[in-house]
Motif scaffolding. Sequence first.
Motif, PDB file in Angstrom:
ATOM      1  N   THR A 109       0.639  -1.299  -0.137  1.00  0.00           N
ATOM      2  CA  THR A 109      -0.024   0.072  -0.051  1.00  0.00           C
ATOM      3  C   THR A 109       0.850   1.136  -0.033  1.00  0.00           C
ATOM      4  OG1 THR A 109      -0.102   0.017   2.353  1.00  0.00           O
ATOM      5  CG2 THR A 109      -1.886  -1.352   1.304  1.00  0.00           C
ATOM      6  N   ASN A 125      -5.498   2.161  -7.243  1.00  0.00           N
ATOM      7  CA  ASN A 125      -4.651   1.343  -7.958  1.00  0.00           C
ATOM      8  C   ASN A 125      -4.936   1.589  -9.524  1.00  0.00           C
ATOM      9  OD1 ASN A 125      -2.973   0.495  -5.594  1.00  0.00           O
ATOM     10  ND2 ASN A 125      -4.996  -0.593  -5.288  1.00  0.00           N
ATOM     11  N   GLY A 147      -9.797  -6.859  -3.107  1.00  0.00           N
ATOM     12  CA  GLY A 147      -9.793  -6.036  -4.227  1.00  0.00           C
ATOM     13  C   GLY A 147     -11.201  -5.788  -4.741  1.00  0.00           C
ATOM     14  N   THR A 206      -6.033  -9.987  -5.861  1.00  0.00           N
ATOM     15  CA  THR A 206      -5.785  -9.126  -4.462  1.00  0.00           C
ATOM     16  C   THR A 206      -6.869  -9.442  -3.354  1.00  0.00           C
ATOM     17  OG1 THR A 206      -5.045  -7.531  -5.960  1.00  0.00           O
ATOM     18  CG2 THR A 206      -5.401  -6.896  -3.765  1.00  0.00           C
ATOM     19  N   ARG A 239     -11.979   2.885   3.968  1.00  0.00           N
ATOM     20  CA  ARG A 239     -10.987   1.898   3.623  1.00  0.00           C
ATOM     21  C   ARG A 239     -11.007   0.336   4.029  1.00  0.00           C
ATOM     22  NH1 ARG A 239      -8.375   6.485   5.375  1.00  0.00           N
ATOM     23  NH2 ARG A 239      -8.205   5.932   7.547  1.00  0.00           N
ATOM     24  N   HIS A 294      -9.233  -2.840  -1.504  1.00  0.00           N
ATOM     25  CA  HIS A 294      -7.990  -2.218  -2.522  1.00  0.00           C
ATOM     26  C   HIS A 294      -8.792  -1.813  -3.900  1.00  0.00           C
ATOM     27  CE1 HIS A 294      -4.621  -3.160   0.192  1.00  0.00           C
ATOM     28  NE2 HIS A 294      -5.478  -4.092   0.639  1.00  0.00           N
TER      29      HIS A 294
END
Lengths: 372, 144
Positions: free
Chosen positions: A6, B107, B125, B122, B55, B64
Amino acid sequence: MEMPDTFQVHGFMSQALILTDHNDFFGPSSRDTGSLEYTELGLNASFRPRSNVLVAGQVLARQAGDMQQLNEPELDYGVVDYQFFTDSNANAGIQLGRFKNPLGLYNQTRDVAATRPSILLPQSIYFDRTRQPALSADGVMLYSEAFMNNGSVRFQFGMGSPRLDDQSEVSVLGAGTYGDFSGETSYIGQMRYEHGGGEFVLALTYADVNAEFDSRGVRPGSGDFSFQPWILSFQFNLENWSFTTEYAIRNIQTKGFVSPYNYDVTGESWYVQLSRRLGSEWQWLLRYDSLVTDIDDRSGKEFARASGVPAFTRYAKDWTTGLQWQPYGRFMVSTELHHIKGTGWLPYQDRAELMSQEKYWNLLLFQVSYFF
Amino acid sequence: MRQPLIACICLVAALLFTVKSRGDDPMVVLIANPSVIQTSLSLETVRAIFAMRQRTLTDGQAVHVFVLPDGDPLHEAFAKRILGVYPHQLRLAWDRAVFSGTGQAPNEVATASAMLKAVASTPGGIGYAYRSELTNQVRVLDIE
């Protein structure tokens, strides 16, 4: 499957050229060659050591004229953010460390050109004179977001010690050489409603910023300073149009000093701003911005009679139009023109500079910026 | 002075009657890694996750977020028709998060197939895909 990394690094840099016909803004801008003394450089890093913890820090080096030289990079923010609660209707967390104050719509990222609609933010609210105490605080900030049917409400409440610099001292006392300011416990609160994923945004901010002054000599004496703004913000976003307005009323008080350094004035600031995206690369902006230093003396005439300083130093009415161009990726070129009546938000260093200001002036800026 | 305030009030009133399509594109879906136990998320939760303000999921799992470049047609379709926001608004939200210390950037991956691979590999993810290109390595999440 492995745990994702991260760690992130981001930054920004911008350089402006400033030209004025009268009055100096951020350096010797009224000279033929203009001023290059407006530079912003920032670098940040962040990572998530645990699922609900974010650690983030940013260093900033900024020059905005003589008073704020490009010095050693300083810590702009440095926080441990612990988002301790998440359910399907809400989340909540706490930030510990040096946090950015959520003052109005733009304060938290006021030094990052990518997040500004223009090179200069509306100066009536985001002026440089009290930038430092408004920018960030060392302490704790709590935040919470509640989800609704097609909108969300966010609350932020911060408590901490503000940071102060020489420019704050000049703004409060008229010169930067009398002694030292130190921050005292200060508070900030913001409530923000976002409808339709940001189609419109309504926010109300209140802050109570306090500092004490330790005088070197008998004048101005040691005393206390407090600054209490209320800001009402509204933004309406369509695909290619944005309409933004903010209204602020702020009380500034000094107490305990030797006369005439004690005062209690309430100022008023507001602006209306329209921006239009032209394709994916261009954006045009039109804004009217108004500042009145003392609502009991809107024309500044009483102040002029009492002090001998021109009345137009107590207000500023600014028409601005600007263009931003992002030709590729994260590279931006922008320009804007201001036609201004009054010098109410123009930074100055001493009385001599204040006395030599002109009432009507034009300000032209060019800026190149890069972000990653 | 009163005029801008009156103008604001009128705009707010007008907005309360506007309706925008969202959360209901048959071609584009929200996808997640199989480790995600939720089968659906509320629209506001998805907005908060893609704006990088939230988050974790309700069970505490770290999220993520994966996205495609701003100009990508799939990204545009997901932003406009599922989230009901414009790609430039998302970009501004990420810049504000990154440069104020309140969040990270998502990302970014280059292509729709890279997106499927990244979300599949991930834990936690989350991303999006064309319904027609789905694989059995990712799960589709409903939006309430």
